[in-house]
Design an enzyme around this catalytic site. Structure first.
Site, PDB file in Angstrom:
ATOM      1  N   GLY A  45      38.441  39.216  37.422  1.00 57.85           N
ATOM      2  CA  GLY A  45      37.529  39.652  37.857  1.00 57.85           C
ATOM      3  C   GLY A  45      36.845  40.008  38.914  1.00 57.85           C
ATOM      4  O   GLY A  45      37.017  39.607  40.323  1.00 57.85           O
ATOM      5  N   GLN A  50      30.336  41.424  45.356  1.00 55.13           N
ATOM      6  CA  GLN A  50      31.356  40.621  46.345  1.00 55.13           C
ATOM      7  C   GLN A  50      32.451  41.830  47.165  1.00 55.13           C
ATOM      8  O   GLN A  50      33.224  40.935  47.737  1.00 55.13           O
ATOM      9  CB  GLN A  50      32.508  40.095  45.121  1.00 55.13           C
ATOM     10  N   CYS A 100      36.722  31.954  41.744  1.00 55.40           N
ATOM     11  CA  CYS A 100      35.300  32.190  42.649  1.00 55.40           C
ATOM     12  C   CYS A 100      36.427  33.211  43.307  1.00 55.40           C
ATOM     13  O   CYS A 100      36.625  32.368  44.579  1.00 55.40           O
ATOM     14  CB  CYS A 100      34.515  32.538  42.686  1.00 55.40           C
ATOM     15  N   LEU A 101      36.196  34.672  43.801  1.00 55.56           N
ATOM     16  CA  LEU A 101      37.515  34.806  45.203  1.00 55.56           C
ATOM     17  C   LEU A 101      35.976  34.537  46.016  1.00 55.56           C
ATOM     18  O   LEU A 101      36.676  34.603  47.466  1.00 55.56           O
ATOM     19  CB  LEU A 101      37.687  36.999  44.734  1.00 55.56           C
ATOM     20  N   HIS A 142      30.638  35.076  34.091  1.00 60.16           N
ATOM     21  CA  HIS A 142      31.341  34.897  34.981  1.00 60.16           C
ATOM     22  C   HIS A 142      30.368  36.627  36.142  1.00 60.16           C
ATOM     23  O   HIS A 142      29.037  35.607  36.996  1.00 60.16           O
ATOM     24  CB  HIS A 142      32.470  34.532  35.525  1.00 60.16           C
ATOM     25  N   GLU A 143      30.616  37.482  35.547  1.00 59.04           N
ATOM     26  CA  GLU A 143      30.781  38.657  36.762  1.00 59.04           C
ATOM     27  C   GLU A 143      28.764  39.053  36.852  1.00 59.04           C
ATOM     28  O   GLU A 143      28.173  39.385  37.505  1.00 59.04           O
ATOM     29  CB  GLU A 143      31.440  39.849  37.091  1.00 59.04           C
ATOM     30  N   HIS A 146      26.915  37.298  39.177  1.00 58.47           N
ATOM     31  CA  HIS A 146      26.634  37.773  40.123  1.00 58.47           C
ATOM     32  C   HIS A 146      25.905  38.925  40.598  1.00 58.47           C
ATOM     33  O   HIS A 146      24.919  39.124  41.778  1.00 58.47           O
ATOM     34  CB  HIS A 146      28.119  38.929  40.863  1.00 58.47           C
TER      35      HIS A 146
HETATM   36 ZN    ZN Z   1      33.001  35.082  41.069  1.00 58.85          ZN
END
Ligand code: ZN
Length: 185
Positions: A45, A50, A100-101, A142-143, A146
């Site tokens: 995701g 991000q 998480c990236l 999760h997204e 963000h």
């Molecule tokens: Zn993330």
């Protein structure tokens, strides 16, 4: 095109992202670029903040997991969430190991509702209002965090947060070197 990923410490990850309209410039290309970025970084995701855009746009892609056979399906499940909103949350909660990236090398069990009712528009601006579960519901939550200026480690217990403080500081000070390209300030 690969879009460099912003790491924790960049203020954009702490901002409330803004909704978009169908005339948002270059939306189709942006969605394609976000998928490309997510896949080359081995993510499931990616939220627009991000990649340094403070807008309410998320891409999700994974091979669905079948609990009965303990295997991952061949066919990939893909979702584009435009202006997603969580309408309601199911009562049953569960832990799942998240990463998480934007927070390389950190993986922690996070407690979240297992099902949610989600309202969103897809890449064709078709409206959805559906109860979702499984990995889709997990990644979507999760997204969406963000988009609201939150990261998954915000949801950990104070003790757990203290225990990973050093790792978090390493990310913030740029002392991490994942295989994918991060956006350096
Ligand atoms: Zn993330």
């Amino acid at each position: 095109m690969y879009l460099p990923i912003v790491a924790l410490g960049d203020p954009i990850l702490r901002k409330e992202a803004q909704p978009i309209t169908p005339d948002y410039p270059g939306l189709k290309e942006l969605i394609a670029d976000m998928f490309e970025t997510m896949y080359s970084a081995d993510g499931v995701g990616l939220a627009a903040p991000q990649i340094d855009r403070s807008i309410r746009l998320v891409v999700i892609g994974f091979r669905p997991y079948d609990e009965k056979t303990d295997t991952y399906g061949e066919e990939e499940e893909r979702h584009v969430l435009i202006n997603p909103e969580i309408v309601s949350m199911g009562e049953k909660k569960g832990y799942f190991n998240e990463g998480c990236l934007s927070l390389p090398d950190i993986h922690e069990d996070v407690l979240r509702p297992e099902t949610i009712v989600l309202h969103w528009f897809d890449e064709n601006w078709e409206e959805h209002n559906e109860e979702i579960g499984g990995l889709f519901a997990r990644v979507a939550q999760h997204e969406i965090d963000h988009l609201n200026g939150k990261v998954f480690t915000d949801r950990l217990s104070p003790l757990r947060k203290t225990m990973i403080k050093r790792k978090l500081n390493d990310v913030i000070s740029g002392k991490v070197h994942p295989k994918y390209r991060l956006k350096r300030k």
